[in-house]
Motif scaffolding. Structure first.
Motif, PDB file in Angstrom:
ATOM      1  N   PHE A 130       1.066  -1.252   0.443  1.00  0.00           N
ATOM      2  CA  PHE A 130       0.006  -0.588   0.182  1.00  0.00           C
ATOM      3  C   PHE A 130       0.675   1.293   0.084  1.00  0.00           C
ATOM      4  O   PHE A 130      -0.055   2.141  -0.192  1.00  0.00           O
ATOM      5  CB  PHE A 130      -0.727  -0.269   1.278  1.00  0.00           C
ATOM      6  N   ARG A 131       2.311   1.025   0.131  1.00  0.00           N
ATOM      7  CA  ARG A 131       2.744   2.350   0.258  1.00  0.00           C
ATOM      8  C   ARG A 131       2.644   3.886  -0.462  1.00  0.00           C
ATOM      9  O   ARG A 131       3.038   4.522  -0.605  1.00  0.00           O
ATOM     10  CB  ARG A 131       4.555   1.571   0.507  1.00  0.00           C
ATOM     11  N   PHE A 132       3.038   3.341  -1.848  1.00  0.00           N
ATOM     12  CA  PHE A 132       3.502   4.018  -3.053  1.00  0.00           C
ATOM     13  C   PHE A 132       2.132   3.911  -4.035  1.00  0.00           C
ATOM     14  O   PHE A 132       1.573   5.061  -4.229  1.00  0.00           O
ATOM     15  CB  PHE A 132       3.846   3.892  -4.059  1.00  0.00           C
ATOM     16  N   ARG A 133       0.828   3.449  -2.985  1.00  0.00           N
ATOM     17  CA  ARG A 133      -1.039   3.916  -3.813  1.00  0.00           C
ATOM     18  C   ARG A 133      -1.527   5.003  -3.150  1.00  0.00           C
ATOM     19  O   ARG A 133      -0.478   5.924  -1.940  1.00  0.00           O
ATOM     20  CB  ARG A 133      -2.091   2.978  -3.270  1.00  0.00           C
ATOM     21  N   TYR A 134      -2.169   6.171  -3.749  1.00  0.00           N
ATOM     22  CA  TYR A 134      -3.255   7.280  -3.755  1.00  0.00           C
ATOM     23  C   TYR A 134      -4.568   6.874  -2.842  1.00  0.00           C
ATOM     24  O   TYR A 134      -4.681   5.935  -2.822  1.00  0.00           O
ATOM     25  CB  TYR A 134      -2.941   7.984  -4.725  1.00  0.00           C
ATOM     26  N   PRO A 135      -4.857   7.802  -2.219  1.00  0.00           N
ATOM     27  CA  PRO A 135      -6.332   8.042  -1.576  1.00  0.00           C
ATOM     28  C   PRO A 135      -7.095   7.345  -1.826  1.00  0.00           C
ATOM     29  O   PRO A 135      -7.871   6.407  -1.936  1.00  0.00           O
ATOM     30  CB  PRO A 135      -6.463   9.394   0.009  1.00  0.00           C
ATOM     31  N   HIS A 136      -7.314   7.904  -3.391  1.00  0.00           N
ATOM     32  CA  HIS A 136      -8.439   7.459  -3.905  1.00  0.00           C
ATOM     33  C   HIS A 136      -8.320   6.164  -4.072  1.00  0.00           C
ATOM     34  O   HIS A 136      -9.522   5.347  -4.959  1.00  0.00           O
ATOM     35  CB  HIS A 136      -8.775   8.155  -5.279  1.00  0.00           C
ATOM     36  N   GLN A 137      -7.203   4.980  -4.199  1.00  0.00           N
ATOM     37  CA  GLN A 137      -7.061   3.664  -4.493  1.00  0.00           C
ATOM     38  C   GLN A 137      -6.870   2.758  -3.579  1.00  0.00           C
ATOM     39  O   GLN A 137      -7.239   1.464  -3.454  1.00  0.00           O
ATOM     40  CB  GLN A 137      -5.275   3.440  -5.220  1.00  0.00           C
ATOM     41  N   LEU A 138      -8.108   3.770  -2.446  1.00  0.00           N
ATOM     42  CA  LEU A 138      -7.950   2.758  -0.398  1.00  0.00           C
ATOM     43  C   LEU A 138      -9.015   3.008  -0.719  1.00  0.00           C
ATOM     44  O   LEU A 138      -9.982   4.272  -0.926  1.00  0.00           O
ATOM     45  CB  LEU A 138      -6.846   3.426   0.183  1.00  0.00           C
ATOM     46  N   SER A 139      -9.931   1.889   0.323  1.00  0.00           N
ATOM     47  CA  SER A 139     -11.461   2.198   0.450  1.00  0.00           C
ATOM     48  C   SER A 139     -10.806   2.704   2.417  1.00  0.00           C
ATOM     49  O   SER A 139     -10.363   3.545   2.317  1.00  0.00           O
ATOM     50  CB  SER A 139     -11.155   0.719   0.912  1.00  0.00           C
ATOM     51  N   GLY A 140     -11.984   3.084   2.775  1.00  0.00           N
ATOM     52  CA  GLY A 140     -12.568   4.158   3.708  1.00  0.00           C
ATOM     53  C   GLY A 140     -12.158   3.580   5.278  1.00  0.00           C
ATOM     54  O   GLY A 140     -10.904   4.155   5.616  1.00  0.00           O
ATOM     55  N   GLY A 141     -11.835   2.073   5.075  1.00  0.00           N
ATOM     56  CA  GLY A 141     -11.254   1.303   5.991  1.00  0.00           C
ATOM     57  C   GLY A 141      -9.675   1.640   5.807  1.00  0.00           C
ATOM     58  O   GLY A 141      -8.992   1.730   7.151  1.00  0.00           O
ATOM     59  N   ALA A 170     -20.308  -0.398   9.268  1.00  0.00           N
ATOM     60  CA  ALA A 170     -20.177  -1.731   9.933  1.00  0.00           C
ATOM     61  C   ALA A 170     -19.024  -2.347  10.572  1.00  0.00           C
ATOM     62  O   ALA A 170     -18.266  -2.561  11.471  1.00  0.00           O
ATOM     63  CB  ALA A 170     -21.765  -1.995  10.916  1.00  0.00           C
ATOM     64  N   SER A 171     -19.051  -3.350   9.347  1.00  0.00           N
ATOM     65  CA  SER A 171     -18.406  -4.323   9.815  1.00  0.00           C
ATOM     66  C   SER A 171     -16.847  -3.380   9.644  1.00  0.00           C
ATOM     67  O   SER A 171     -15.957  -4.556  10.305  1.00  0.00           O
ATOM     68  CB  SER A 171     -18.413  -5.177   8.271  1.00  0.00           C
ATOM     69  N   VAL A 172     -16.177  -3.016   8.721  1.00  0.00           N
ATOM     70  CA  VAL A 172     -14.931  -2.540   8.935  1.00  0.00           C
ATOM     71  C   VAL A 172     -15.114  -1.049  10.373  1.00  0.00           C
ATOM     72  O   VAL A 172     -13.359  -1.506  10.336  1.00  0.00           O
ATOM     73  CB  VAL A 172     -14.897  -1.043   7.544  1.00  0.00           C
ATOM     74  N   GLN A 173     -16.088  -0.694  10.671  1.00  0.00           N
ATOM     75  CA  GLN A 173     -15.508  -0.322  12.186  1.00  0.00           C
ATOM     76  C   GLN A 173     -14.596  -1.195  13.019  1.00  0.00           C
ATOM     77  O   GLN A 173     -14.245  -0.267  13.995  1.00  0.00           O
ATOM     78  CB  GLN A 173     -17.495   0.536  12.601  1.00  0.00           C
TER      79      GLN A 173
END
Length: 248
Positions: A130-141, A170-173
């Motif tokens: 995940f080190r060189f990913r941008y925020p838009h490439q990530l889920s909220g969690g 909820a599951s990610v919470q």
């Protein structure tokens, strides 16, 4: 024993509006302390005052018996880190995860960036992919895990958590709360945590303060909250209105 956080008669005023009214509390080292109440009750304002982001009009803030006033020095900023509610707004959209984690290290003049970044990502369960990913490439969690890693990378002793899971499914919470629980145990951190969710507070916090209109209503232990042993009518109404509340 020195309190990790001690607030005495703290008041915050925005343009004549009293957002906090002579609030006092003490949090012990290694304790997880919750702040609960409706929107506008002053919970987040209290966190922001500790972080130096709100206009203190009166009272005192002590961290480990050191008075805080005016701008926070680098030592305080390093020792007290804040995780905000919105995992989408807290990361710069044009910065990679690596940049987001490197930046606080550069600001504080810390050299072993490579080791710290690897350790921080592993600790929050993301790994080096995940080190060189941008925020838009990530889920909220995943974004909130990066925000937690960014807070941990300076090795603070206190985390201020402002509704850290309310914007997540909820599951990610549950995953993020379990991560925070584990991090606190592993690092022996002190938490001051804002939440509107009483089930979350029951799970995460040793004690909590109920707030309303910028003031304290009452302070309860986890056991008192779980058993609904409350003295204030406002707290009883809050419990009744809390959807999905379960006894611990």
């Amino acid at each position: 024993m020195k309190h990790a956080i001690e607030i005495r008669d703290l008041s915050v005023v925005y343009d004549g509006f009293k957002a906090l009214k002579s609030v006092s509390l003490a949090v012990e080292p290694g304790e997880s302390f919750g702040l609960v109440g409706e929107s506008g009750s002053g919970k987040s304002t209290l966190l922001r005052a500790i972080a130096g982001l709100a206009p203190v009009a009166g009272g005192t803030i002590l961290l480990k018996h050191h008075y805080l006033a005016g701008r926070r020095d680098k030592a305080t900023l390093r020792d007290v880190q804040m995780v905000f509610q919105d995992p989408y707004g807290s990361l710069h959209p044009r910065q990679t995860v690596d940049r987001a984690l490197s930046e606080p290290l550069v600001i504080h003049g810390i050299d072993n960036a490579e080791v710290r970044i690897r350790r921080a990502l592993d600790e929050v369960g993301l790994g080096q992919g995940f080190r060189f990913r941008y925020p838009h490439q990530l889920s909220g969690g995943q974004r909130q895990r990066v925000a937690i890693a960014r807070a941990l990378i300076l090795e603070p002793s206190i985390l201020l958590l402002d509704e850290p899971t309310s914007a997540l499914d909820a599951s990610v919470q549950a995953e993020v709360l379990n991560l925070l629980d584990q991090v606190r145990e592993d690092r022996r951190l002190t938490f001051l945590m804002v939440s509107h969710d009483l089930a979350v507070v029951t799970h995460m916090c040793d004690r909590l303060m109920v707030m309303h209109n910028g003031a304290e209503v009452e302070t309860l232990s986890r056991a008192q909250l779980a058993a609904r042993t409350v003295s204030a009518a406002y707290t009883a109404r809050l419990l009744a209105a809390s959807e999905g509340f379960r006894r611990a």
